[in-house]
Design an enzyme around this catalytic site. Structure first.
Site, PDB file in Angstrom:
ATOM      1  N   GLY A 256      20.849 -43.941  19.807  1.00 56.17           N
ATOM      2  CA  GLY A 256      20.198 -44.795  20.575  1.00 56.17           C
ATOM      3  C   GLY A 256      19.762 -44.334  22.238  1.00 56.17           C
TER       4      GLY A 256
ATOM      5  N   SER B  97      13.666 -41.320  16.141  1.00 54.62           N
ATOM      6  CA  SER B  97      13.667 -40.752  17.481  1.00 54.62           C
ATOM      7  C   SER B  97      12.857 -39.358  17.621  1.00 54.62           C
ATOM      8  CB  SER B  97      15.096 -40.239  17.702  1.00 54.62           C
ATOM      9  OG  SER B  97      15.586 -39.314  17.179  1.00 54.62           O
TER      10      SER B  97
ATOM     11  N   THR C  10      19.395 -33.607  16.536  1.00 52.68           N
ATOM     12  CA  THR C  10      20.477 -32.300  16.933  1.00 52.68           C
ATOM     13  C   THR C  10      19.535 -31.206  16.106  1.00 52.68           C
ATOM     14  OG1 THR C  10      22.095 -33.351  17.514  1.00 52.68           O
ATOM     15  CG2 THR C  10      22.384 -31.320  17.042  1.00 52.68           C
TER      16      THR C  10
ATOM     17  N   ASP D 295      20.091 -52.239  11.336  1.00 48.78           N
ATOM     18  CA  ASP D 295      21.410 -51.461  11.555  1.00 48.78           C
ATOM     19  C   ASP D 295      22.441 -52.264  11.050  1.00 48.78           C
ATOM     20  OD1 ASP D 295      20.844 -49.083  13.042  1.00 48.78           O
ATOM     21  OD2 ASP D 295      20.017 -50.362  14.606  1.00 48.78           O
TER      22      ASP D 295
ATOM     23  N   SER E  20      27.533 -44.000   5.788  1.00 50.39           N
ATOM     24  CA  SER E  20      26.882 -42.811   6.179  1.00 50.39           C
ATOM     25  C   SER E  20      27.365 -41.728   7.031  1.00 50.39           C
ATOM     26  CB  SER E  20      25.259 -43.469   6.875  1.00 50.39           C
ATOM     27  OG  SER E  20      24.804 -42.458   7.450  1.00 50.39           O
TER      28      SER E  20
END
Lengths: 503, 503
Positions: free
Chosen positions: A178, A209, A213, A266, A274
């Protein structure tokens, strides 16, 4: 069409996301027989592969007779070639849908029922609305600890699994997320693996987003490793920084997450399953969970964070995992870059101990690396933090990062964006706050993450005094159209930088 | 693409059901800016119309540059013409989605929140997965009486509404459903309107069944009336038997039902709101609800029926409606025909008092007509049943039915199916039962309801003694392919006729 439902595969070039869709001409016998008054579901079989797809009807101009068109994901899942014969039949009853209805009506499911739902989703037997219904029925705290544990196990079992013979402790980290720019993972992994921790790290690409990564690492090295390549890199260097895509760890999770994000749901239970399923499938058993808390982060307050941590600890205990949840400051973005390339620049600056390395990113990464080192050594948190600092400042982390990237295929050259534009302040004042969500949106509209060079570089920090015309951020894009589209959004959302006008 | 998101509409001829989908080339600036990593939503504006659609990406071969393709439903909703300029922009935040999330997390919604959800669904701001999530969150008894009442009112308010000046009592009937062939409505309406009741009856087309009342009536007369035509027919004859489609009464209900049926969800709260909103919008205030109960009907047992009746009475009281719920036998199909034309033949046989009129359909229709007449007159049920019998057997009902059809555009000639085939018994025995759901499926695979002549005529009843080779039913289809496809299904499902082998 032959009587047996035999047709030929036609490549249409329509990408409908993951949901399998087939396209047929309205006058074909199967369409007429199946009818098209509701969500018509067909089973498509070819060789030893099959799936269930939703029927869309097309004009005869779109498709030759006796041919059936496929959405790209269905085409790839079935491994089709142009013209390949396929068999089309009325979709069989999907047994686990009755378990789904049981859950909708508020009953607890046993491990067998959860397993069959996840198995059927994995083999492409669910439509997106069925997945949406499953996620909704599980949200709002409606999954028990036993159900979350079963869900985690089921997701592990539907994909590949890694084992590390001779290693009784294998590490991993995860950030609940977030916070734009909060790209600590490459730094933490470099530091901790220097100290001897084994960390087979796989990361996801961005879903909602501006960068995951994996997107950031993709700027710096090869990340789409096969399972064999991943094993080799970890064996050689003690760690890896790979994308989750090709290795197939808990792949059903990806199908769920896609719909969950589209719904902006969420669900705590889903989140825990997950995260832990990916780690268990990777063979990890010691996991650090970073939980940023702040008004525009995923976790809004401490209460929420503590409830989530409790679920993590409960499920981890059932699965015999050691975990540590740490609550961190999530009130503002970390680092200065947003978007794959800009975040990669920040990561490199920290690892190289550059003068312009963002202090907040450095400190956050050191804190997390220290936590992981203390899980490993049993040392005090302050001693472990000292060790992390020593590894980073001595250049050992940078050396280890290059070893990992070398094993993954070598360091890549960073490519600059083709276009950039300054976003300037209109009037003087003090910068009170920045809206994380709208900053992320702005970077996405500029093209991130699919244009890796697209994104933002922030030029100011909360608390700064601003003069009129001062650049607040630089916007990067790979095409003039995207730059204009994102600038439009900024013009309508100038207040995402909240500037207090000084009298 | 121009900077402002201006593009040209392109007709693709892809029918994706009701969900609005737009198709764009992957290299266009908007696609690159929006990204395609999740369920990307775009707002499309043209003239005074707009909607929010999900983005699919297509190969350049599918679409010219600067053009955007539309699913058929989006094309029609926006009233587009080929090449028409449209504006494409990032979808605005849909405010009511936060109310949806509130419901998912288990909180009760107020009337304002429910109203805004229904309003946004009505103006095509929700994707199918969002509708699926809303339906799931409301299922399993999670709607309070106040919420169901608010939902009913909201659905009434999003569509057209009829008023009948000078009429303080306006009637309607509804069957909860699940029994193939149970086509009582045309008969009940003919009988009751003969006795002076005003009944502005609109019916839906089939969604998952082989025929809805509107499909059956479509075989006999014009049913796609406009609101003005409907008013004229009711004023002239006291009743009508129209399709719900064009008149726009509670149109949001149709969007919800489509997804609900695709999920095979039967949410009691949604059902009550769906039924009552249609009636209130049609200006009715006295409603008879037929609730067939049986192991393969929608209501499986008395308990379930009584719980549903309680909800109906509760919401009706809040909306100042008079209703009567009657529980009927739902253990087997009613009449002999399944599919629009075959059911129409049964209806005509009953109205004409033909010798081959199915007794069970006659008796069921008389019972329901009697119930409605006693609601009207206050007479005892037995006296009202006598009156219904008199109206049917005297030929007055048949005369009134012809008047209604005449006002709607005249009686149509029934057209026979092009192909038929007998489904024969393999061995001797007694017919123990028939599976309603698979009979319906068989009729659908033969082409019902889109081929109106397709379907089944049953040749046996439960309890009959069967000899080998005896026809159990006749299968009708309009093409050889459909006939073969349905026969295939029968071969795999012979046990849908459960025959006890006599020793």
């Amino acid at each position: 069409m032959a009587k047996s439902g035999q047709m030929h595969a036609f490549y249409l070039g329509i990408d409908t996301h993951e949901e399998p869709i087939v396209f047929m001409r309205s006058e074909c016998d199967i369409c007429r027989a199946e009818g098209f008054t509701a969500n018509t579901r067909l089973q498509i079989l070819t060789g030893d592969k099959n799936l269930i797809a939703t029927l869309n009807i097309v004009n005869p101009s779109v498709l030759p007779p006796n041919h059936i068109g496929f959405s790209d994901s269905a085409w790839h899942y079935l491994g089709l070639k142009r013209g390949q014969p396929v068999r089309v039949r009325h979709a069989p009853l999907v047994g686990s849908l009755s378990s789904l209805r049981k859950k909708i009506y508020g009953h607890e499911l046993n491990a067998l029922e959860i397993n069959s739902i996840i198995h059927d989703i994995g083999r492409r037997f669910y439509s997106d609305i069925e997945i949406a219904s499953f996620l909704t029925a599980c949200a709002g705290g409606r999954l028990s600890l036993a159900e979350i544990t079963a869900l985690t196990r089921a997701m592990v079992n539907t994909g590949n699994q890694l084992h590390w013979p001779g290693q009784d402790r294998v590490f991993d980290k995860h950030c609940v997320g977030g916070l734009p720019g909060n790209r600590t993972t490459p730094i933490v992994i470099a530091i901790a693996s220097t100290a001897g921790l084994m960390i087979p790290k796989t990361s996801s690409r961005a879903i909602t987003s501006p960068a995951g990564t994996a997107d950031t690492m993709d700027v710096l090295t090869e990340v789409d490793l096969t399972l064999e390549q991943l094993k080799r890199v970890v064996t050689e260097t003690g760690a890896c920084l790979a994308a989750g895509g090709k290795v197939g760890l808990s792949p059903t999770d990806d199908l769920l997450i896609r719909v969950e994000r589209a719904l902006d749901l969420d669900s705590e239970g889903q989140l825990v399953a997950s995260v832990l399923s990916k780690k268990v499938a990777a063979g990890s058993n010691h996991i650090l969970i970073d939980m940023p808390v702040g008004p525009t982060a995923k976790l809004r307050d401490l209460d929420q964070a503590e409830k989530l941590a409790e679920l993590f600890y409960g499920v981890a205990a059932a699965l015999q995992l050691q975990i540590r949840c740490v609550i961190t400051d999530g009130t503002q973005t970390i680092g200065n870059g947003i978007g794959p390339t800009e975040e990669a620049r920040d990561v490199l600056a920290v690892l190289r101990n550059s003068a312009d390395a963002p202090r907040d990113l450095t400190e956050r990464a050191l804190y997390l690396a220290g936590q992981m080192l203390s899980m490993y050594s049993g040392d005090s948190e302050s001693a472990a933090l000292e060790q992390a600092r020593e590894i980073l400042y001595s250049g050992q982390a940078w050396q280890q990062f290059r070893r990992i990237c070398g094993a993954q295929g070598g360091l890549k050259e960073i490519v600059d964006a083709h276009y950039h534009s300054e976003l300037r302040a209109k009037h003087a004042g003090r910068l009170l706050k920045m809206d994380n969500r709208r900053l992320a949106q702005l970077a996405k509209l500029a093209g991130a993450p699919s244009s890796t060079a697209a994104g933002l570089r922030l030029r100011v920090k909360v608390g700064d005094s601003i003069v009129p015309g001062q650049p607040l951020a630089t916007l990067y894009a790979d095409s003039a159209g995207e730059l204009a589209y994102a600038r439009d959004y900024f013009r309508q959302n100038r207040d995402l930088f909240e500037i207090d006008i000084e009298q």
